[in-house]
Design a protein around this motif. Structure first.
Motif, PDB file in Angstrom:
ATOM      1  N   PRO B  51       0.832  -1.212   0.000  1.00  0.00           N
ATOM      2  CA  PRO B  51       0.000   0.000   0.000  1.00  0.00           C
ATOM      3  C   PRO B  51       0.862   1.256   0.000  1.00  0.00           C
ATOM      4  CG  PRO B  51      -0.599  -1.484   1.808  1.00  0.00           C
ATOM      5  CD  PRO B  51       0.691  -1.978   1.246  1.00  0.00           C
ATOM      6  N   GLU B  52       0.319   2.349  -0.534  1.00  0.00           N
ATOM      7  CA  GLU B  52       0.972   3.650  -0.393  1.00  0.00           C
ATOM      8  C   GLU B  52       0.705   4.219   0.993  1.00  0.00           C
ATOM      9  OE1 GLU B  52       0.202   6.274  -3.632  1.00  0.00           O
ATOM     10  OE2 GLU B  52       0.804   4.767  -5.116  1.00  0.00           O
ATOM     11  N   ALA B  53      -0.433   3.805   1.553  1.00  0.00           N
ATOM     12  CA  ALA B  53      -0.759   4.214   2.923  1.00  0.00           C
ATOM     13  C   ALA B  53      -1.821   3.286   3.476  1.00  0.00           C
ATOM     14  CB  ALA B  53      -1.251   5.656   2.965  1.00  0.00           C
ATOM     15  N   VAL B  54      -1.847   3.161   4.803  1.00  0.00           N
ATOM     16  CA  VAL B  54      -2.941   2.487   5.490  1.00  0.00           C
ATOM     17  C   VAL B  54      -3.720   3.564   6.222  1.00  0.00           C
ATOM     18  CG1 VAL B  54      -3.591   0.794   7.245  1.00  0.00           C
ATOM     19  CG2 VAL B  54      -1.649   0.353   5.726  1.00  0.00           C
ATOM     20  N   ILE B  55      -5.060   3.526   6.121  1.00  0.00           N
ATOM     21  CA  ILE B  55      -5.909   4.514   6.768  1.00  0.00           C
ATOM     22  C   ILE B  55      -6.680   3.768   7.847  1.00  0.00           C
ATOM     23  CG2 ILE B  55      -7.786   6.171   6.465  1.00  0.00           C
ATOM     24  CD1 ILE B  55      -5.708   5.031   3.456  1.00  0.00           C
ATOM     25  N   VAL B  56      -6.615   4.261   9.063  1.00  0.00           N
ATOM     26  CA  VAL B  56      -7.112   3.455  10.171  1.00  0.00           C
ATOM     27  C   VAL B  56      -7.742   4.352  11.250  1.00  0.00           C
ATOM     28  CG1 VAL B  56      -4.869   3.477  11.353  1.00  0.00           C
ATOM     29  CG2 VAL B  56      -6.426   1.558  11.712  1.00  0.00           C
ATOM     30  N   THR B  57      -8.794   3.846  11.883  1.00  0.00           N
ATOM     31  CA  THR B  57      -9.331   4.527  13.068  1.00  0.00           C
ATOM     32  C   THR B  57      -8.620   3.935  14.286  1.00  0.00           C
ATOM     33  OG1 THR B  57     -11.071   2.915  13.490  1.00  0.00           O
ATOM     34  CG2 THR B  57     -11.600   4.691  11.941  1.00  0.00           C
ATOM     35  N   PRO B  58      -8.714   4.589  15.411  1.00  0.00           N
ATOM     36  CA  PRO B  58      -8.060   4.017  16.608  1.00  0.00           C
ATOM     37  C   PRO B  58      -8.490   2.571  16.851  1.00  0.00           C
ATOM     38  CG  PRO B  58      -8.681   6.289  17.034  1.00  0.00           C
ATOM     39  CD  PRO B  58      -9.251   5.955  15.678  1.00  0.00           C
ATOM     40  N   ALA B  59      -9.758   2.256  16.588  1.00  0.00           N
ATOM     41  CA  ALA B  59     -10.244   0.893  16.822  1.00  0.00           C
ATOM     42  C   ALA B  59      -9.632  -0.124  15.875  1.00  0.00           C
ATOM     43  CB  ALA B  59     -11.776   0.859  16.700  1.00  0.00           C
ATOM     44  N   GLY B  60      -9.040   0.339  14.761  1.00  0.00           N
ATOM     45  CA  GLY B  60      -8.489  -0.595  13.775  1.00  0.00           C
ATOM     46  C   GLY B  60      -6.987  -0.783  13.895  1.00  0.00           C
ATOM     47  N   MET B  61      -6.355  -0.094  14.855  1.00  0.00           N
ATOM     48  CA  MET B  61      -4.893  -0.167  14.944  1.00  0.00           C
ATOM     49  C   MET B  61      -4.373  -1.584  15.161  1.00  0.00           C
ATOM     50  SD  MET B  61      -3.023   2.335  14.162  1.00  0.00           S
ATOM     51  CE  MET B  61      -1.485   1.703  14.847  1.00  0.00           C
ATOM     52  N   HIS B  62      -5.202  -2.447  15.789  1.00  0.00           N
ATOM     53  CA  HIS B  62      -4.710  -3.812  16.017  1.00  0.00           C
ATOM     54  C   HIS B  62      -4.469  -4.547  14.695  1.00  0.00           C
ATOM     55  CE1 HIS B  62      -9.050  -4.473  15.532  1.00  0.00           C
ATOM     56  NE2 HIS B  62      -8.769  -5.727  15.254  1.00  0.00           N
ATOM     57  N   TRP B  63      -5.220  -4.149  13.647  1.00  0.00           N
ATOM     58  CA  TRP B  63      -4.955  -4.771  12.347  1.00  0.00           C
ATOM     59  C   TRP B  63      -3.569  -4.382  11.841  1.00  0.00           C
ATOM     60  CZ3 TRP B  63      -7.792  -8.648  11.176  1.00  0.00           C
ATOM     61  CH2 TRP B  63      -9.143  -8.687  11.516  1.00  0.00           C
ATOM     62  N   VAL B  64      -3.241  -3.092  11.969  1.00  0.00           N
ATOM     63  CA  VAL B  64      -1.938  -2.617  11.493  1.00  0.00           C
ATOM     64  C   VAL B  64      -0.826  -3.343  12.246  1.00  0.00           C
ATOM     65  CG1 VAL B  64      -0.430  -0.600  11.350  1.00  0.00           C
ATOM     66  CG2 VAL B  64      -2.888  -0.377  10.825  1.00  0.00           C
ATOM     67  N   GLU B  65      -0.995  -3.449  13.549  1.00  0.00           N
ATOM     68  CA  GLU B  65       0.039  -4.120  14.357  1.00  0.00           C
ATOM     69  C   GLU B  65       0.181  -5.584  13.936  1.00  0.00           C
ATOM     70  OE1 GLU B  65      -1.626  -3.269  18.160  1.00  0.00           O
ATOM     71  OE2 GLU B  65      -1.256  -1.107  17.905  1.00  0.00           O
ATOM     72  N   ARG B  66      -0.945  -6.223  13.722  1.00  0.00           N
ATOM     73  CA  ARG B  66      -0.906  -7.639  13.335  1.00  0.00           C
ATOM     74  C   ARG B  66      -0.251  -7.825  11.972  1.00  0.00           C
ATOM     75  NH1 ARG B  66      -6.307 -11.425  13.195  1.00  0.00           N
ATOM     76  NH2 ARG B  66      -5.538 -12.976  11.740  1.00  0.00           N
ATOM     77  N   TRP B  67      -0.623  -6.989  11.001  1.00  0.00           N
ATOM     78  CA  TRP B  67      -0.058  -7.145   9.660  1.00  0.00           C
ATOM     79  C   TRP B  67       1.435  -6.817   9.645  1.00  0.00           C
ATOM     80  CZ3 TRP B  67      -4.764  -4.043   7.494  1.00  0.00           C
ATOM     81  CH2 TRP B  67      -5.900  -4.872   7.469  1.00  0.00           C
ATOM     82  N   ARG B  68       1.858  -5.874  10.484  1.00  0.00           N
ATOM     83  CA  ARG B  68       3.298  -5.589  10.563  1.00  0.00           C
ATOM     84  C   ARG B  68       4.032  -6.775  11.179  1.00  0.00           C
ATOM     85  NH1 ARG B  68       3.304   0.725  12.372  1.00  0.00           N
ATOM     86  NH2 ARG B  68       3.468   1.570  10.258  1.00  0.00           N
ATOM     87  N   ARG B  69       3.433  -7.355  12.202  1.00  0.00           N
ATOM     88  CA  ARG B  69       4.062  -8.467  12.916  1.00  0.00           C
ATOM     89  C   ARG B  69       4.158  -9.699  12.026  1.00  0.00           C
ATOM     90  NH1 ARG B  69       0.525  -8.301  17.048  1.00  0.00           N
ATOM     91  NH2 ARG B  69      -0.616 -10.088  16.238  1.00  0.00           N
ATOM     92  N   GLU B  70       3.108  -9.938  11.284  1.00  0.00           N
ATOM     93  CA  GLU B  70       3.083 -11.158  10.481  1.00  0.00           C
ATOM     94  C   GLU B  70       3.698 -10.967   9.104  1.00  0.00           C
ATOM     95  OE1 GLU B  70      -0.902 -12.653  10.597  1.00  0.00           O
ATOM     96  OE2 GLU B  70      -0.877 -12.887  12.783  1.00  0.00           O
ATOM     97  N   GLY B  71       4.297  -9.787   8.870  1.00  0.00           N
ATOM     98  CA  GLY B  71       5.145  -9.654   7.689  1.00  0.00           C
ATOM     99  C   GLY B  71       4.494  -9.106   6.454  1.00  0.00           C
ATOM    100  N   GLY B  72       3.190  -9.018   6.409  1.00  0.00           N
ATOM    101  CA  GLY B  72       2.564  -8.551   5.183  1.00  0.00           C
ATOM    102  C   GLY B  72       2.727  -7.059   4.952  1.00  0.00           C
ATOM    103  N   LEU B  73       2.828  -6.307   6.027  1.00  0.00           N
ATOM    104  CA  LEU B  73       2.862  -4.843   5.924  1.00  0.00           C
ATOM    105  C   LEU B  73       4.240  -4.334   6.338  1.00  0.00           C
ATOM    106  CD1 LEU B  73       1.265  -2.198   5.428  1.00  0.00           C
ATOM    107  CD2 LEU B  73       0.643  -2.253   7.853  1.00  0.00           C
ATOM    108  N   ALA B  74       4.911  -3.688   5.383  1.00  0.00           N
ATOM    109  CA  ALA B  74       6.258  -3.187   5.667  1.00  0.00           C
ATOM    110  C   ALA B  74       6.187  -2.063   6.698  1.00  0.00           C
ATOM    111  CB  ALA B  74       6.912  -2.679   4.380  1.00  0.00           C
ATOM    112  N   ALA B  75       7.258  -1.958   7.494  1.00  0.00           N
ATOM    113  CA  ALA B  75       7.275  -0.984   8.593  1.00  0.00           C
ATOM    114  C   ALA B  75       7.257   0.452   8.080  1.00  0.00           C
ATOM    115  CB  ALA B  75       8.508  -1.224   9.469  1.00  0.00           C
ATOM    116  N   ASP B  76       7.736   0.658   6.836  1.00  0.00           N
ATOM    117  CA  ASP B  76       7.836   2.041   6.350  1.00  0.00           C
ATOM    118  C   ASP B  76       6.614   2.500   5.550  1.00  0.00           C
ATOM    119  OD1 ASP B  76       8.315   0.325   4.276  1.00  0.00           O
ATOM    120  OD2 ASP B  76       9.960   1.493   3.419  1.00  0.00           O
ATOM    121  N   VAL B  77       5.549   1.687   5.509  1.00  0.00           N
ATOM    122  CA  VAL B  77       4.315   2.142   4.857  1.00  0.00           C
ATOM    123  C   VAL B  77       3.624   3.145   5.792  1.00  0.00           C
ATOM    124  CG1 VAL B  77       1.991   1.463   4.105  1.00  0.00           C
ATOM    125  CG2 VAL B  77       3.975   0.039   3.507  1.00  0.00           C
ATOM    126  N   PRO B  78       3.319   4.346   5.290  1.00  0.00           N
ATOM    127  CA  PRO B  78       2.700   5.352   6.164  1.00  0.00           C
ATOM    128  C   PRO B  78       1.335   4.894   6.673  1.00  0.00           C
ATOM    129  CG  PRO B  78       3.438   6.335   4.090  1.00  0.00           C
ATOM    130  CD  PRO B  78       3.567   4.852   3.936  1.00  0.00           C
TER     131      PRO B  78
END
Lengths: 262, 262
Positions: B51-78
């Motif tokens: 993605p060029e960016a992930v757009i998230v509400t506070p309630a959705g942050m656990h998805w971002v954390e999970r995808w970063r942890r499990e490797g699908g989402l690079a750490a430098d994606v805004p």
């Protein structure tokens, strides 16, 4: 009844028609179904349905004349002529039809225990439900039973997606366990992970197919009643199919087993 | 990038996201696609999209954390955190998602001549197009070519109906005769009145299936190019099937012939 053109939105008949055309479940209260467009009306007439009234704009009168001439529409069915503006007020469509009809809803729809049947468990999407009704009619199924919490079968959206299939099927709504128990034909369910491959399974005929909610699938209590479980080959991976797509594949396989001469 | 929460609808980024989320063809101008909901985002990440960016509400942050942890989402994606109200402003859904992402649109999508393919000729309904993309992915097809005047494949409605199938397929839009001519696999069309019965036909693999407009079917100039024409048994009468239902049946038959071990 054809002399005057109804030009007022405040006419009580028009108000009632607008409710029927806009509210998915209004037909249950009113006992009447709004059927719009020449294709759907012609399909209803061809299956022997008698409208309580035909609603038509001046541009649609040729349909009424044709249906009267060709025998589908009895001469004593009232015709209500409305202006284009009034038809646009009644219909939820961007392009309102030039003709529609008001059908009495068949009551007392008890289950036919021995005919080829499709059972719908809480399907939500009107497009999916309409598509499955079309597939059921095309593949020789005679009855569709909608378990409680399934989208309203006679709602305007499902009617449009059904493209006339409604009028040739025996439809049962708001059904519960007793309806499923009443069936004397084998019940077949699909699964993503167990059962025989559909393309090698021997399928009974007549039978009843069970299709479930778009997200949750078929409720386990119905799955437990299935006499056969089949699964669909998916070499592309663990993608799940749209439920209407899966239903089309299953109902076609049934038709091939019954009528395909293999 | 994750510190501030965007609370203003007037933020230029938010305005652009709303256009992408609401206008079916906006992605063509912007070169970016709005992908909403955890299911679709996870499907894109699983197929290696960045993605060029992930757009998230506070309630959705656990998805971002999970995808970063499990490797699908690079750490430098805004990651752009927005309030629930802003997400509700961007999204056309009645229940706005807690997470979405902005994907760059793959450009220069030239035809792959030798892979299993589905060709869509002016299909209009986003639900039908999405359903066919799901079936294509499930049954081992690698490419979908949309001829001109077909519904926009990456529109929000088609994306939702596709349930993630987009991300594993090679998609070609706005195609013309040259795209069909470029194919080196046999082209198969369906007909309501001619050709071999699908259930007895020998189907080539790989192949390209051709499906047409909901009302008009496949344009005759494409029909003329088909090397094989098949028809679907319809013992219930001359009902026509929904095009996504017919496509599911045909693509399943192809998968059975290629992978079913019959």
């Amino acid at each position: 009844m054809t002399g005057d053109v109804i030009a007022s939105r405040d006419n009580p008949r028009i108000k009632r028609l607008r409710r029927l055309a806009h509210e998915g479940g209004a037909y249950r209260r009113e006992g009447q179904v709004w059927v719009e467009g020449d294709h759907l009306c012609a399909a209803a007439l061809a299956q022997g349905h008698r409208p309580e009234a035909v609603i038509v704009t001046p541009a649609g009168m040729h349909w009424v004349e044709r249906w009267r001439r060709e025998g589908g529409l009895a001469a004593d069915v009232p015709v209500w002529t409305v202006t284009d503006a009034v038809m646009g007020h009644i219909s939820p469509l961007e392009s309102p039809p030039s003709v529609a009809c008001l059908l009495p809803l068949a009551e007392g729809t008890s289950v036919r225990p021995d005919v080829p049947t499709v059972v719908l468990d809480r399907l939500q999407d009107p497009g999916n439900v309409g598509s499955i009704l079309r597939s059921a009619a095309a593949f020789g199924f005679a009855q569709v039973i909608a378990l409680r919490a399934t989208a309203a079968l006679w709602s305007p959206k499902v009617l449009r997606a059904g493209m006339g299939a409604h009028f040739g099927l025996h439809l049962v709504e708001g059904a519960d366990a007793a309806a499923v128990e009443a069936l004397r034909v084998p019940l077949i369910a699909t699964s993503s992970h167990q059962g025989a491959w559909l393309h090698t399974a021997r399928l009974p005929w007549p039978c009843a197919w069970l299709f479930g909610h778009e997200g949750q699938g078929v409720d386990l209590r119905w799955m437990a009643r299935a006499t056969t479980t089949v699964r669909i080959i998916q070499p592309g991976g663990q993608e799940s199919l749209n439920v209407a797509a899966a239903a089309a594949i299953c109902l076609h396989a049934s038709a091939v087993s019954a009528f395909g001469g293999l």
